[in-house]
Design a protein around this motif. Structure first.
Motif, mmCIF file in Angstrom:
data_model
loop_
_atom_site.group_PDB
_atom_site.id
_atom_site.type_symbol
_atom_site.label_atom_id
_atom_site.label_comp_id
_atom_site.label_asym_id
_atom_site.label_seq_id
_atom_site.Cartn_x
_atom_site.Cartn_y
_atom_site.Cartn_z
ATOM 1 N N GLY A 11 -0.412 32.124 14.117
ATOM 2 C CA GLY A 11 -1.219 31.661 12.990
ATOM 3 C C GLY A 11 -0.472 31.886 11.692
ATOM 4 N N LYS A 12 -1.010 31.340 10.618
ATOM 5 C CA LYS A 12 -0.382 31.505 9.311
ATOM 6 C C LYS A 12 -0.628 32.924 8.784
ATOM 7 N N PRO A 13 0.099 33.348 7.769
ATOM 8 C CA PRO A 13 -0.160 34.659 7.166
ATOM 9 C C PRO A 13 -1.605 34.761 6.670
ATOM 10 N N VAL A 84 2.899 37.731 16.612
ATOM 11 C CA VAL A 84 4.074 37.169 15.948
ATOM 12 C C VAL A 84 3.763 36.955 14.473
ATOM 13 N N ALA A 85 4.729 37.294 13.626
ATOM 14 C CA ALA A 85 4.524 37.182 12.184
ATOM 15 C C ALA A 85 4.122 35.769 11.789
ATOM 16 N N GLY A 86 3.373 35.658 10.694
ATOM 17 C CA GLY A 86 2.765 34.400 10.273
ATOM 18 C C GLY A 86 3.745 33.262 10.107
ATOM 19 N N LEU A 87 3.406 32.118 10.713
ATOM 20 C CA LEU A 87 4.205 30.911 10.573
ATOM 21 C C LEU A 87 3.735 30.110 9.366
ATOM 22 N N VAL A 88 4.661 29.416 8.725
ATOM 23 C CA VAL A 88 4.325 28.548 7.594
ATOM 24 C C VAL A 88 4.943 27.178 7.836
#
Length: 419
Positions: A11-13, A84-88
Motif C-alpha cells: 500500500g501507499k505510505p 513492505v515500505a509504502g509504494l508510490v
C-alpha cells in the motif's frame, strides 16, 4: 523442501500497513503518519484463525498447540507476513526506492493491499481531503505489472531467440523467466490457458506480452483489499468510496477494516479494561459483566469517563456497524484466496497425541500447505529428509504420498520413521 506461505502487506505510505501488521502480530513495526516510516521489509508472524481438528473429534479440552492457541475449537495458526515500505506512483522506475520495495515482494504468495478508504491521504500518503482511494488500487497493480513487464522486456530479444533455437514451449520459456517470482509451470500454464493465445511466442506483440504479464500478476499475487480507516467520522463519503471500489473488484476480495481500532482493543484487553477476543463483534466491560450477574465484573478494571466514551464510540462506529474491526478477517480472506489447508501432524493417530504432554495434550502441531498439496509434500515439509516408512491417517489407515490433502480428508497424519 516446501516453504511456508508468505503474505505481503502493500500500500501507499500512511495507508495503515504498519498498524495492520501490529494488529495481526506482536511485532513493534515503527508507526507514523509520514512517508517511508518503514524502510526495510519486516517479516513477522501473524495468526490465522481456523477451525481446529480438536472440535471435529470432540477433544477441545485437551488441545494444547505448541504455537498459537486454541479456544473452543478456534485455533490461531502462525503464518509469515511481510510488511513492505509504502509504494508510490513511479515505483517501477525506482521512485521512492520503489524497485527495491517491489523486489521484496517477489516471493509473496498473496497480497493484502491496505487502502485508506477515508480519502484523507493522496497517492503519495500526504494529508489531503476528498481523494478517490479507488485510484490506489489501479495504480498499485499497474506498478507491479510494469515492474514485471520491464524486467521481461529488457531481455525479450534474447529470450525469443533462445525460445526458437531450443524449440521450447511457451510455458517452459516463460517459467524460466518467472521462476524468480516464485512461480511454477502450472501458474504460467493457467495464465496462458485463460488468455487463449493462438500465436507462437516468437510472434507475440507488445500488447500480447503486456496481457500475459497482467494475467501472471493476477494469478501469482491474489490480492485482498483491506479498506482501512472505516472508523473515520465522515460516513457518507466513506460509503461512496467503498461503493465505488466494490463495483471495481470481486466482493470476495474486499474486507472493511479499522486497524487502529483493533490495536486499541487489544491494548485495553491486555490492560484488563475489557474482555475481547481478537476479531470479535463484541467486547465486555466491567459494567457489562456486572449487568450479566457477575458482581465482580469479571475482575476488570474501572474505566474513567473519557475512556468509556471512546469505547462506546468504537462500538457504535465499528463493531456494531461493520461486525468487527475486520483485521483478522483480512488474513482469513487471504488464506481463502490461496486455498490454504491446515494439516495436523500427530505421533499417535488414535489419541492424537504428539509424544510430549501425554494423552492430555492433543493436536500440538499444525502446518499450513497450499491447495492441491499431496501427503508427500506435507511429509517433506514436516520431516525434511528423514526417511519415512509409511504414513497413517485417521483410524490408522495407511495413506499414499500421492493423496491430496483437504479439510476433513487426509488433514490428520502420522509419519512413521524408517526405511
Amino acid at each position: 523442501m516446501p516453504r511456508d506461505p508468505l503474505i505481503g502487506l502493500v500500500g501507499k505510505p500512511s495507508s495503515g500497513k504498519s498498524t495492520t501488521l501490529n494488529s495481526l502480530t506482536d511485532a513493534s513495526s515503527k508507526v507514523g503518519n509520514y512517508p517511508f516510516t518503514t524502510i526495510d521489509p519486516q517479516r513477522a508472524i501473524g495468526y490465522l484463525q481456523i477451525d481446529c481438528a480438536c472440535k471435529r473429534f470432540g477433544v477441545s479440552d485437551k488441545c494444547r498447540p505448541n504455537y498459537g492457541g486454541c479456544h473452543d475449537g478456534q485455533r490461531s495458526v502462525p503464518i509469515e507476513l511481510l510488511d513492505v515500505a509504502g509504494l508510490v506512483p513511479g515505483a517501477h522506475q525506482g521512485r521512492g526506492l520503489g524497485n527495491k520495495f517491489l523486489d521484496d515482494l517477489r516471493h509473496a504468495d498473496a497480497l493484502i493491499h491496505v487502502v485508506d478508504v477515508s480519502g484523507t491521504t493522496d497517492a503519495e500518503g500526504k494529508a489531503t481531503r476528498g481523494y478517490d482511494p479507488s485510484q490506489d488500487i489501479v495504480w498499485l497493480r499497474s506498478e507491479i505489472v510494469r515492474w514485471v513487464q520491464g524486467n521481461l522486456m529488457e531481455k525479450w530479444g534474447s529470450i525469443r531467440r533462445r525460445h526458437v533455437a531450443i524449440k521450447a514451449t511457451a510455458v517452459e520459456t516463460l517459467q524460466n523467466q518467472f521462476s524468480g517470482y516464485g512461480s511454477t509451470s502450472s501458474v504460467v500454464a493457467r495464465c496462458l490457458d485463460n488468455l487463449g493465445i493462438k500465436e507462437p511466442l516468437e510472434e507475440w506483440s507488445n500488447e500480447t506480452i503486456e496481457n500475459v504479464v497482467k494475467a501472471f500478476v493476477d494469478e501469482k499475487f491474489p490480492t485482498v483489499f483491506a479498506l482501512n480507516k472505516i472508523d473515520h467520522p465522515d460516513a457518507d463519503k466513506m460509503r461512496k468510496n467503498i461503493s465505488k471500489i466494490a463495483k471495481m473488484q470481486d466482493p470476495k476480495s474486499i474486507v472493511l477494516c479499522s486497524a487502529i481500532s483493533e490495536v486499541f482493543l487489544r491494548r485495553l484487553a491486555k490492560q484488563n479494561y475489557i474482555k475481547y477476543v481478537e476479531g470479535s463483534e463484541f467486547l465486555d466491560t466491567r459494567e457489562d459483566l456486572i449487568e450479566m450477574g457477575d458482581p465482580d465484573g469479571g475482575g476488570l478494571r474501572e474505566m474513567d469517563e473519557k475512556l468509556k466514551t471512546r469505547v462506546e464510540n468504537l462500538k457504535d462506529m465499528v463493531l456494531y456497524r461493520f461486525g468487527s474491526t475486520g483485521v483478522v478477517q483480512c488474513l482469513s480472506r487471504a488464506a481463502e484466496l490461496l486455498g490454504l489447508v491446515p494439516v495436523f501432524t500427530v505421533r499417535n493417530i488414535h489419541t492424537f497425541a504428539s509424544g510430549t504432554g501425554g494423552t492430555n495434550s492433543v493436536f500440538r502441531d499444525c502446518v499450513l500447505v497450499k491447495k492441491n498439496s499431496t501427503v508427500g509434500t506435507v511429509a517433506r515439509k514436516v520431516m525434511g529428509d528423514v526417511p519415512i516408512s509409511y504414513i497413517e491417517g485417521v483410524g490408522g489407515i495407511r495413506v499414499s504420498e500421492d493423496e491430496i490433502v483437504e479439510v476433513g480428508k487426509h488433514d490428520v497424519l502420522s509419519f512413521k520413521v524408517g526405511r
